[in-house]
Design a protein around this motif. Structure first.
Motif, PDB file in Angstrom:
ATOM      1  N   VAL A 133      47.733  41.214  43.640  1.00 19.61           N
ATOM      2  CA  VAL A 133      47.314  41.192  42.465  1.00 19.61           C
ATOM      3  C   VAL A 133      46.502  39.973  42.000  1.00 19.61           C
ATOM      4  CG1 VAL A 133      47.587  41.656  39.813  1.00 19.61           C
ATOM      5  CG2 VAL A 133      48.652  43.112  41.675  1.00 19.61           C
ATOM      6  N   ILE A 134      45.055  40.073  41.379  1.00 15.15           N
ATOM      7  CA  ILE A 134      44.672  38.707  41.074  1.00 15.15           C
ATOM      8  C   ILE A 134      44.370  38.718  39.678  1.00 15.15           C
ATOM      9  CG2 ILE A 134      42.263  37.443  41.143  1.00 15.15           C
ATOM     10  CD1 ILE A 134      41.819  38.529  44.023  1.00 15.15           C
ATOM     11  N   GLY A 135      45.315  37.856  38.940  1.00 14.56           N
ATOM     12  CA  GLY A 135      45.246  37.784  37.498  1.00 14.56           C
ATOM     13  C   GLY A 135      46.492  38.288  36.887  1.00 14.56           C
ATOM     14  N   ALA A 136      47.260  37.513  36.303  1.00 13.10           N
ATOM     15  CA  ALA A 136      48.852  37.667  35.885  1.00 13.10           C
ATOM     16  C   ALA A 136      48.832  37.714  34.572  1.00 13.10           C
ATOM     17  CB  ALA A 136      49.767  36.525  36.507  1.00 13.10           C
ATOM     18  N   GLY A 137      47.816  38.133  33.920  1.00  9.50           N
ATOM     19  CA  GLY A 137      48.145  38.576  32.506  1.00  9.50           C
ATOM     20  C   GLY A 137      48.454  39.816  32.106  1.00  9.50           C
ATOM     21  N   ARG A 138      47.993  40.589  31.100  1.00  7.68           N
ATOM     22  CA  ARG A 138      48.750  41.567  30.518  1.00  7.68           C
ATOM     23  C   ARG A 138      48.457  42.780  31.466  1.00  7.68           C
ATOM     24  NH1 ARG A 138      47.059  43.131  24.459  1.00  7.68           N
ATOM     25  NH2 ARG A 138      45.037  42.973  25.588  1.00  7.68           N
ATOM     26  N   ILE A 139      47.329  42.866  31.889  1.00  8.03           N
ATOM     27  CA  ILE A 139      46.833  44.061  32.697  1.00  8.03           C
ATOM     28  C   ILE A 139      47.414  43.841  34.039  1.00  8.03           C
ATOM     29  CG2 ILE A 139      44.913  45.385  33.743  1.00  8.03           C
ATOM     30  CD1 ILE A 139      45.581  45.667  30.832  1.00  8.03           C
TER      31      ILE A 139
ATOM     32  N   LEU B 214      53.826  45.311  46.770  1.00  7.33           N
ATOM     33  CA  LEU B 214      52.869  43.977  46.380  1.00  7.33           C
ATOM     34  C   LEU B 214      53.305  42.740  47.060  1.00  7.33           C
ATOM     35  CD1 LEU B 214      51.504  42.924  43.836  1.00  7.33           C
ATOM     36  CD2 LEU B 214      53.578  42.189  42.844  1.00  7.33           C
ATOM     37  N   VAL B 215      52.454  42.352  47.867  1.00 11.31           N
ATOM     38  CA  VAL B 215      52.603  41.072  48.831  1.00 11.31           C
ATOM     39  C   VAL B 215      52.495  39.835  48.122  1.00 11.31           C
ATOM     40  CG1 VAL B 215      52.312  42.509  50.720  1.00 11.31           C
ATOM     41  CG2 VAL B 215      50.229  41.327  49.797  1.00 11.31           C
ATOM     42  N   ALA B 216      51.530  39.625  46.996  1.00  9.24           N
ATOM     43  CA  ALA B 216      51.014  38.387  46.419  1.00  9.24           C
ATOM     44  C   ALA B 216      50.269  38.523  45.048  1.00  9.24           C
ATOM     45  CB  ALA B 216      50.004  37.534  47.424  1.00  9.24           C
ATOM     46  N   VAL B 217      50.357  37.497  44.388  1.00  9.53           N
ATOM     47  CA  VAL B 217      49.978  37.415  43.065  1.00  9.53           C
ATOM     48  C   VAL B 217      49.045  36.083  42.971  1.00  9.53           C
ATOM     49  CG1 VAL B 217      50.026  37.156  40.503  1.00  9.53           C
ATOM     50  CG2 VAL B 217      51.573  38.686  41.964  1.00  9.53           C
ATOM     51  N   ALA B 218      47.885  36.082  42.525  1.00  3.68           N
ATOM     52  CA  ALA B 218      47.023  34.921  42.129  1.00  3.68           C
ATOM     53  C   ALA B 218      46.660  34.656  40.799  1.00  3.68           C
ATOM     54  CB  ALA B 218      45.666  34.940  43.088  1.00  3.68           C
ATOM     55  N   ASP B 219      46.810  33.651  40.577  1.00  4.19           N
ATOM     56  CA  ASP B 219      46.156  33.048  39.097  1.00  4.19           C
ATOM     57  C   ASP B 219      46.157  31.898  39.118  1.00  4.19           C
ATOM     58  OD1 ASP B 219      46.240  32.453  36.030  1.00  4.19           O
ATOM     59  OD2 ASP B 219      46.585  34.710  35.993  1.00  4.19           O
ATOM     60  N   PRO B 220      44.927  31.193  38.504  1.00  5.47           N
ATOM     61  CA  PRO B 220      44.843  29.621  38.111  1.00  5.47           C
ATOM     62  C   PRO B 220      45.918  28.923  37.563  1.00  5.47           C
ATOM     63  CG  PRO B 220      42.939  30.905  37.698  1.00  5.47           C
ATOM     64  CD  PRO B 220      43.582  31.735  37.817  1.00  5.47           C
ATOM     65  N   PHE B 221      46.560  29.568  36.626  1.00  6.99           N
ATOM     66  CA  PHE B 221      47.703  29.163  35.815  1.00  6.99           C
ATOM     67  C   PHE B 221      49.031  29.552  37.002  1.00  6.99           C
ATOM     68  CE2 PHE B 221      44.662  29.977  32.408  1.00  6.99           C
ATOM     69  CZ  PHE B 221      44.637  29.081  32.005  1.00  6.99           C
ATOM     70  N   ILE B 222      49.390  28.401  37.662  1.00  5.23           N
ATOM     71  CA  ILE B 222      50.446  29.072  38.832  1.00  5.23           C
ATOM     72  C   ILE B 222      51.683  29.392  38.183  1.00  5.23           C
ATOM     73  CG2 ILE B 222      50.962  26.513  38.982  1.00  5.23           C
ATOM     74  CD1 ILE B 222      50.655  29.263  41.741  1.00  5.23           C
ATOM     75  N   ASN B 223      52.027  29.024  37.238  1.00  3.95           N
ATOM     76  CA  ASN B 223      53.392  29.289  36.565  1.00  3.95           C
ATOM     77  C   ASN B 223      53.462  30.861  36.294  1.00  3.95           C
ATOM     78  OD1 ASN B 223      54.323  26.620  36.663  1.00  3.95           O
ATOM     79  ND2 ASN B 223      53.820  25.972  34.574  1.00  3.95           N
ATOM     80  N   SER B 224      52.284  31.341  35.715  1.00  2.00           N
ATOM     81  CA  SER B 224      52.132  32.583  35.560  1.00  2.00           C
ATOM     82  C   SER B 224      52.118  33.498  36.679  1.00  2.00           C
ATOM     83  CB  SER B 224      50.709  32.979  34.635  1.00  2.00           C
ATOM     84  OG  SER B 224      50.886  32.507  33.462  1.00  2.00           O
TER      85      SER B 224
END
Length: 331
Positions: A6-12, A28-38
């Motif tokens: 998943v690219i983008g750790a916001g609401r959607i 789900l193997v990974a999540v990417a977001d420029p805001f690494i804490n999210s």
């Protein structure tokens, strides 16, 4: 098991991550977001990896598919990058806010023959699906009119609205897609009227809060869409299809169907679902399942980049019509 990032750790992104994690044919193997804490917070919930650079996941040979749940202006670049790496892609709407850029992206995706799905989740709502199937089966004879009501319970933050691309491309785009799907024909003319009845300050970035759209197909089928950014009574989502042999209705959903009759009031019901997260919870699950089945080669992509492009084209026509006060032909 389909390995999805998943690219983008916001609401959607959170909605999609949860639905992947509970699906029996995906992980789900990974999540990417420029805001690494999210990214870390979401990935930790499901035992996934977290990274800040989405290209790291797109270029990872161990990732089979990616979900793009990022701001709209990043969609085209991420879709094309993922497609060129052979990934299966589910991308949130719209394809882009610029029609020419979206059209060019669709052309490139077609040349690559990439399995890309656009996330118009309302098509997967069980009531909407049944209504569409009933139209297609001829249950109401020849379809004459479609009426779509779509009203949010309240405004999104002004900073979001300022960068959203406007009500037609941001909010009504779902309804343009529903209109095409239900009509079974492409609209050839669009007339829209738009007002600022609730927030005059939307004029700062040429946006509106209250709109009506009338569309007509080449055969004469009609569609009316009415939208508002604020309905004080809840999330108002209704569909009506009228034909030569009857009518179909898809009404609002509530937490329960109890009706109360007292000396003070009658027909008192539970409030409407609060917002799209609740109203379309099942639709999001079914959308993810449809994507996974398509990614596994068990069915065709149900909603294509072309569908995303056509919805955006109708949104642009509506914006032009609202500005000019005249009908606009769909080229």
């Amino acid at each position: 098991m389909l390995k999805i990032a998943v690219i983008g750790a916001g609401r959607i992104g959170k909605i999609h991550a949860a639905n992947i994690a509970t699906h029996p044919q995906a992980t789900l193997v990974a999540v990417a977001d420029p805001f690494i804490n999210s990214a870390n917070a979401l990935a930790d919930l499901y035992g996934a990896e977290a990274v800040s650079d989405p290209l790291e996941l797109i270029n990872d040979a161990d990732v089979d598919a990616v979900i793009i749940a990022t701001p709209t202006d990043t969609h085209v670049d991420l879709m094309l990058a993922a497609a060129r790496q052979g990934k299966k892609v589910l991308c949130e709407k719209p394809v882009d806010l610029d029609l020419k850029r979206a059209a060019d992206a669709c052309r490139q995706l077609e040349e690559i023959n990439a399995p890309v799905m656009v996330a118009f989740n309302r098509r997967f709502d069980p009531s909407a699906s049944e209504l569409q199937q009933a139209i297609a089966s001829g249950d109401i004879g020849d379809l004459h009119q479609v009426v779509i009501t779509s009203r949010d319970p309240d405004f999104a933050p002004m900073d979001y609205l300022r960068h959203s691309g406007g009500i037609f491309s941001d909010m009504v785009i779902h309804d343009f897609d529903m209109a095409r799907w239900l009509l079974g024909e492409e609209p050839v003319e669009v007339y829209a009227s738009a007002s600022r009845l609730l927030k005059p300050e939307l004029a700062e970035f040429n946006d509106y809060d209250t709109v009506m759209v009338q569309m007509t197909t080449a055969s004469g089928r009609q569609c009316h869409i009415n939208c508002s950014r604020r309905a004080v009574y809840g999330y108002d989502q209704r569909l009506e299809a009228f034909g030569s042999a009857g009518m179909l209705l898809n009404n609002n959903q509530r937490a329960n169907s109890v009706r109360r009759y007292t000396a003070a009031a009658t027909e008192v019901q539970a409030p409407l679902e609060a917002f799209f997260l609740e109203r379309y919870e099942q639709a999001y699950r079914l959308e993810m399942d449809a994507f996974i089945q398509a990614a596994l080669g068990k069915c065709a992509i149900p909603v294509t980049p072309f569908d995303g492009l056509m919805a955006l084209k109708l949104a642009e026509c509506a914006a032009r019509s609202a500005a000019s006060g005249r009908p606009v032909s769909v080229d």
